[in-house]
Scaffold this motif. Sequence first.
Motif, PDB file in Angstrom:
ATOM      1  N   ASP A 144       0.858  -1.184   0.000  1.00  0.00           N
ATOM      2  CA  ASP A 144       0.000   0.000   0.000  1.00  0.00           C
ATOM      3  C   ASP A 144       0.899   1.240   0.000  1.00  0.00           C
ATOM      4  OD1 ASP A 144      -1.852   1.974   0.307  1.00  0.00           O
ATOM      5  OD2 ASP A 144      -2.780   1.149   2.127  1.00  0.00           O
ATOM      6  N   ALA A 145       0.782   2.102  -1.052  1.00  0.00           N
ATOM      7  CA  ALA A 145       1.593   3.331  -1.119  1.00  0.00           C
ATOM      8  C   ALA A 145       0.968   4.464  -0.344  1.00  0.00           C
ATOM      9  CB  ALA A 145       1.786   3.752  -2.574  1.00  0.00           C
ATOM     10  N   GLY A 146      -0.212   4.292   0.161  1.00  0.00           N
ATOM     11  CA  GLY A 146      -0.853   5.325   0.951  1.00  0.00           C
ATOM     12  C   GLY A 146      -1.574   6.344   0.091  1.00  0.00           C
ATOM     13  N   PRO A 147      -2.463   7.116   0.694  1.00  0.00           N
ATOM     14  CA  PRO A 147      -3.263   8.082  -0.060  1.00  0.00           C
ATOM     15  C   PRO A 147      -2.502   9.406  -0.275  1.00  0.00           C
ATOM     16  CG  PRO A 147      -3.911   8.108   2.238  1.00  0.00           C
ATOM     17  CD  PRO A 147      -2.854   7.048   2.130  1.00  0.00           C
ATOM     18  N   GLY A 148      -3.075  10.312  -1.063  1.00  0.00           N
ATOM     19  CA  GLY A 148      -2.572  11.683  -1.179  1.00  0.00           C
ATOM     20  C   GLY A 148      -1.716  11.969  -2.386  1.00  0.00           C
ATOM     21  N   PHE A 149      -1.441  10.999  -3.199  1.00  0.00           N
ATOM     22  CA  PHE A 149      -0.602  11.237  -4.369  1.00  0.00           C
ATOM     23  C   PHE A 149      -1.473  11.456  -5.600  1.00  0.00           C
ATOM     24  CE2 PHE A 149       2.089   8.917  -1.422  1.00  0.00           C
ATOM     25  CZ  PHE A 149       3.218   9.718  -1.422  1.00  0.00           C
ATOM     26  N   LYS A 150      -0.913  12.232  -6.543  1.00  0.00           N
ATOM     27  CA  LYS A 150      -1.658  12.569  -7.749  1.00  0.00           C
ATOM     28  C   LYS A 150      -1.838  11.358  -8.642  1.00  0.00           C
ATOM     29  CE  LYS A 150      -1.650  16.121 -11.390  1.00  0.00           C
ATOM     30  NZ  LYS A 150      -0.910  17.280 -11.944  1.00  0.00           N
ATOM     31  N   SER A 151      -0.855  10.486  -8.678  1.00  0.00           N
ATOM     32  CA  SER A 151      -0.977   9.262  -9.471  1.00  0.00           C
ATOM     33  C   SER A 151       0.009   8.240  -8.941  1.00  0.00           C
ATOM     34  CB  SER A 151      -0.716   9.543 -10.958  1.00  0.00           C
ATOM     35  OG  SER A 151       0.644   9.923 -11.161  1.00  0.00           O
ATOM     36  N   TYR A 152      -0.226   6.980  -9.334  1.00  0.00           N
ATOM     37  CA  TYR A 152       0.606   5.852  -8.920  1.00  0.00           C
ATOM     38  C   TYR A 152       0.948   5.053 -10.166  1.00  0.00           C
ATOM     39  CZ  TYR A 152      -1.663   6.909  -4.411  1.00  0.00           C
ATOM     40  OH  TYR A 152      -2.141   7.529  -3.289  1.00  0.00           O
ATOM     41  N   GLU A 153       2.155   4.576 -10.202  1.00  0.00           N
ATOM     42  CA  GLU A 153       2.538   3.677 -11.289  1.00  0.00           C
ATOM     43  C   GLU A 153       3.492   2.640 -10.703  1.00  0.00           C
ATOM     44  OE1 GLU A 153       5.051   3.574 -15.494  1.00  0.00           O
ATOM     45  OE2 GLU A 153       4.417   5.505 -14.659  1.00  0.00           O
ATOM     46  N   TRP A 154       3.019   1.375 -10.621  1.00  0.00           N
ATOM     47  CA  TRP A 154       3.809   0.305 -10.020  1.00  0.00           C
ATOM     48  C   TRP A 154       4.631  -0.401 -11.085  1.00  0.00           C
ATOM     49  CZ3 TRP A 154       3.882  -0.658  -4.767  1.00  0.00           C
ATOM     50  CH2 TRP A 154       2.903  -0.023  -4.002  1.00  0.00           C
ATOM     51  N   SER A 155       5.647  -1.061 -10.602  1.00  0.00           N
ATOM     52  CA  SER A 155       6.467  -1.850 -11.523  1.00  0.00           C
ATOM     53  C   SER A 155       5.693  -3.027 -12.095  1.00  0.00           C
ATOM     54  CB  SER A 155       7.734  -2.344 -10.813  1.00  0.00           C
ATOM     55  OG  SER A 155       7.403  -3.056  -9.629  1.00  0.00           O
ATOM     56  N   THR A 156       4.597  -3.343 -11.454  1.00  0.00           N
ATOM     57  CA  THR A 156       3.759  -4.440 -11.963  1.00  0.00           C
ATOM     58  C   THR A 156       2.843  -3.962 -13.073  1.00  0.00           C
ATOM     59  OG1 THR A 156       2.021  -3.983 -10.344  1.00  0.00           O
ATOM     60  CG2 THR A 156       3.773  -5.523  -9.698  1.00  0.00           C
ATOM     61  N   GLY A 157       2.812  -2.616 -13.292  1.00  0.00           N
ATOM     62  CA  GLY A 157       1.897  -2.055 -14.272  1.00  0.00           C
ATOM     63  C   GLY A 157       0.643  -1.496 -13.650  1.00  0.00           C
ATOM     64  N   ALA A 158       0.434  -1.780 -12.355  1.00  0.00           N
ATOM     65  CA  ALA A 158      -0.764  -1.294 -11.686  1.00  0.00           C
ATOM     66  C   ALA A 158      -0.666   0.212 -11.498  1.00  0.00           C
ATOM     67  CB  ALA A 158      -0.935  -1.991 -10.338  1.00  0.00           C
ATOM     68  N   THR A 159      -1.819   0.883 -11.494  1.00  0.00           N
ATOM     69  CA  THR A 159      -1.865   2.334 -11.279  1.00  0.00           C
ATOM     70  C   THR A 159      -2.741   2.669 -10.091  1.00  0.00           C
ATOM     71  OG1 THR A 159      -3.685   2.509 -12.857  1.00  0.00           O
ATOM     72  CG2 THR A 159      -1.448   2.875 -13.697  1.00  0.00           C
ATOM     73  N   THR A 160      -2.891   1.696  -9.195  1.00  0.00           N
ATOM     74  CA  THR A 160      -3.721   1.878  -8.012  1.00  0.00           C
ATOM     75  C   THR A 160      -2.850   2.172  -6.800  1.00  0.00           C
ATOM     76  OG1 THR A 160      -3.639  -0.513  -7.652  1.00  0.00           O
ATOM     77  CG2 THR A 160      -5.523   0.365  -8.886  1.00  0.00           C
ATOM     78  N   GLN A 161      -3.531   2.590  -5.736  1.00  0.00           N
ATOM     79  CA  GLN A 161      -2.799   2.896  -4.501  1.00  0.00           C
ATOM     80  C   GLN A 161      -2.161   1.642  -3.934  1.00  0.00           C
ATOM     81  OE1 GLN A 161      -4.991   5.133  -1.484  1.00  0.00           O
ATOM     82  NE2 GLN A 161      -4.018   3.962   0.136  1.00  0.00           N
ATOM     83  N   THR A 162      -2.812   0.487  -4.076  1.00  0.00           N
ATOM     84  CA  THR A 162      -2.301  -0.761  -3.510  1.00  0.00           C
ATOM     85  C   THR A 162      -2.175  -1.798  -4.605  1.00  0.00           C
ATOM     86  OG1 THR A 162      -4.512  -1.589  -2.991  1.00  0.00           O
ATOM     87  CG2 THR A 162      -3.393  -0.282  -1.295  1.00  0.00           C
ATOM     88  N   ILE A 163      -1.292  -2.763  -4.344  1.00  0.00           N
ATOM     89  CA  ILE A 163      -1.236  -3.962  -5.184  1.00  0.00           C
ATOM     90  C   ILE A 163      -1.291  -5.159  -4.256  1.00  0.00           C
ATOM     91  CG2 ILE A 163      -0.054  -2.922  -7.142  1.00  0.00           C
ATOM     92  CD1 ILE A 163       2.580  -3.981  -6.061  1.00  0.00           C
ATOM     93  N   LYS A 164      -2.025  -6.196  -4.693  1.00  0.00           N
ATOM     94  CA  LYS A 164      -2.257  -7.358  -3.837  1.00  0.00           C
ATOM     95  C   LYS A 164      -1.582  -8.590  -4.414  1.00  0.00           C
ATOM     96  CE  LYS A 164      -6.770  -5.638  -2.290  1.00  0.00           C
ATOM     97  NZ  LYS A 164      -8.231  -5.904  -2.200  1.00  0.00           N
ATOM     98  N   ASN A 165      -1.513  -9.625  -3.507  1.00  0.00           N
ATOM     99  CA  ASN A 165      -1.000 -10.945  -3.896  1.00  0.00           C
ATOM    100  C   ASN A 165       0.394 -10.858  -4.508  1.00  0.00           C
ATOM    101  OD1 ASN A 165      -3.464 -12.220  -3.090  1.00  0.00           O
ATOM    102  ND2 ASN A 165      -4.372 -11.596  -5.063  1.00  0.00           N
ATOM    103  N   VAL A 166       1.244 -10.073  -3.862  1.00  0.00           N
ATOM    104  CA  VAL A 166       2.631  -9.995  -4.333  1.00  0.00           C
ATOM    105  C   VAL A 166       3.484 -10.864  -3.437  1.00  0.00           C
ATOM    106  CG1 VAL A 166       2.398  -7.727  -5.374  1.00  0.00           C
ATOM    107  CG2 VAL A 166       3.041  -7.890  -2.982  1.00  0.00           C
TER     108      VAL A 166
END
Length: 709
Positions: free
Chosen positions: A500-522
Motif C-alpha cells: 500500500d503506497a498510501g493516499p494523497g498522491f496525484k498518481s501511482y505507477e507500479w512496476s507491476t503495471g498497476a496504477t492503483t494505490q495498492t497492489i495485492k497478492n505480491v
Amino acid sequence: MTFLLAILVLIFVFKSSPMKKTLLIFLIIFSHILYAQSDCSTAMAVCGNSEISYTPNGYGNDYEDMGGCLTKEKYSVWYTFSIATAGTLTFEIVPNDQLEDDYDFGVYGPNKTCATRGTPIRGSFSAKKGNTGLNMVATDLCEDSGGDKWVKYMDVLPGETYYLVVNNWSESANGFKLVWGGTATLTSPFSDPTIQPHPFNPPGIPGANPADPREVVICTNPATFDFSSLSAGIINGNPNFSVSYHTSQNDALIGNNPITTPQTVTPTGLYYYSISYTDPLNPNSPASKCKQIGNFKFKDGSFKATNATLTSCNNNNAGTATYDLTTANVSGDPAMTKKYYHTLYDLNNGINEITNIYQFVSAEGKIYAKVTSPFGCTSTAEITLKFYPAIIAKDAELRECFIESNPSTALFNLDNAAVITPQAGIVKNYYPSLTDAIDATNEIVAPKTYVAPNGFVYVRVSDNRGCYVVVKIGLTVLPPVKSDVLKDKIICMEDTTTLDAGPGFKSYEWSTGATTQTIKNVGVGTYWVKLKTGECIATQTVTVYPSEQPVVSNIDISNTTLTINVIGGTPDYQYSMDKIIWQPSNTFSNVARGTYKVYVKDAYDCDPIEVTVVVPNLINMITPNGDGVNDVVDYSAMADKQNLVLSIFDRYGTKIHQGDKSNGYKWDGKIAGKNIPTGTYWYSVTWNENDKKNTPFKFSGWIVVKNRE
C-alpha cells in the motif's frame, strides 16, 4: 612749420638653431619728430647693414648748408653710422618715384663731429632723376648738378664713424630706400652675437595676419597690466639691453614718455616697446643710440567656461557612480587645462584638488572645474553629477523537481526566472556569488542547464549604457515526496502480501503495471512505484523479503533425551516430532531408539523445517573376554554418516580411544592391546546428518567395561 613724420623700417630676421625654432621678426622704426631727426646734431643711428626706408618731409630745426659740391637742405634726413669690419662701403639710394624724384646725398667723416664735419668726402648734387649713391665703378668723389649721380666707393676701417645726409631736392611726398653694399659691415648691437647672444622674443602671439601687431592676452577687459612683466621675455637673457613701453611710435623711437607703472588697458589701443642697448664701456657710443622697436596690442582672452552635466551608472544601486571628469565639456578648446574641486571654496583657495579625475567616485551632486587658458586666464564651470535611471529588475524564484540520481539537486533553466525589466537592450548574465556578479567573474556559461542544490544565483542585469544591477534568483529543489506507509515487508517464502503506497498522491505507477494505490497478492521480491506530487515524480522502492528460516545447529542425544538446538529465524521457536503437537521446548524425553523427523518453525509460522534424527542403540556394557558376546562397542552400522567419530573417555575426562573409519568405528575395551581395568567409562558418538544443512548430532552415554581379573 608742419609736423613731419618719417618711418624707417628695419626688419631683422633671426634664424633659429638646427632645431628649426620659430623665426623672430623685429620691426625697427625710427621717427622724425618735430624735425629733430633732420639735423646733424640729432642724426639717427644706422644699426647694421639692413635696408632703410624713409620719407623726408622738411629740413629740421637748422637750415644747413651741406657744403662742398652740395647746397642747402630741402627735405632731408641725417644718419650716423660706425664701421664694424674693414672693407669697401657702397650704398644705393632708390627713390620710390624713379621718374620724378631727385635725391642728393653727402657723407662726412671719418670721426668728425657735426661742428667739425667740414665738406662732404663723398656727395652728389646731380640734377638727374633716379638712383644715386656710392658704387665700385665711379671715380668722382663729389659731383655737381651735371654729374651722373654716382660717386666712388669708400675704403673704411673698424671704429670709424660717419654722418650721412639724404636730401629730397624734389620736395615730394615720396620716400626712398637705402640699400648698403660693399664688403665692410656697419656696427649694430642687434646683429653682433658677442653683444646679443640670444634672439629677442617679441611679446604676445602673432596676429591674424603676418602684418598685424602681435597680441598680448589679457584676462579681463579692461585690465590693469604691468608692462614690465614682458621685459624678461623680450630681452631673453641678453645683457646690457633694456625695454621701455610707449603709447606712440615717436616716443618709442626717442625713448620719450615711457610707461613705468601698471596701466589700465583694453584691446583697442596700440602700444610700442623699445629695446635699447647701453655699451658698458662707452655709454655714449653710436651703438648706444640704437633702438629696436615693435608694436603690440592687447587681446581679450577672457572666456566663459560652460557648465556641464555628467551622467553615469549607479551600478547595483550602490549610491555612487564612477565619472571621468575629463569628459565634461566645460570648454571646447583642447589647449585649456582643467582642475577639479569639490567646492567653490576649495577652487578659489586652490586646496583639496580632485586627483582621480578619470575614475572619480561620487554620489549625485556638484563639483567645480577651474578652466585655465594657455595665457593664464581662468573661468569656473559647475559640473552636475547625475545617475542614469535605475535598471528596473527584481529578485526571482525558481522551483524544480529533484534529480533522481542526486535528489539534493535539480536542473534549472535560469532564463526562466522572472527577472522583469521593461527597459530595452537588457542583457542578463548569471554568477554563483554576489562578488562574482559585481566583478563579472566565474560566469555561469550554461544557464539553461544549471544543476544546483537549494541556494541562490546572482543575475547581473546590464543595459546598453553599461549600467548594471544585481538581483538574485532563489533556487528551490523540490525534494522527493515518498509514502510514509509503504514499508519493506517480511513474509514466508510461500506466502503473498499487499503493498500500500498510501493516499494523497496525484498518481501511482507500479512496476507491476498497476496504477492503483495498492497492489495485492505480491510475493517475495523487489517492487517500485512512481508517486506523483504536483509535477514531480518520486520513485520509491519496496522489498518483500522472505523470512529467514531457522536452522538446527545441532542435536544432542543423551540416552532417551533429545535436545534440538536452533539458530536463525525469528524467535520464539516451536518444536514438534509429529507436525501436529507443537511445544516451545527444544527437549524431547523418553525417546525410544529409532529414526525420527523433528520439525521446527519460528515466529513467522512459515512451513516448518524438518530434520531426520537417528537415536542409535545404546550399549551400556561390554565383556571383552573373547566369547563373542558383547565383546566390543560397534557403531559401524552408522558408517554412512558424515564425520562419524566414536570417542571413549575415562572418568577423569581423558580420551582413551577413538573409533573411526580406520578401526571400523569399534572399541574392544583395550588400550594399545591391553585390557583396561573394569569400570565405568564415558563415550560420545558425533556425526553430521546427510541433509542439506549437514546437521550435527551428538549422542553420548556411559558404558561399563568388565574384564576378567
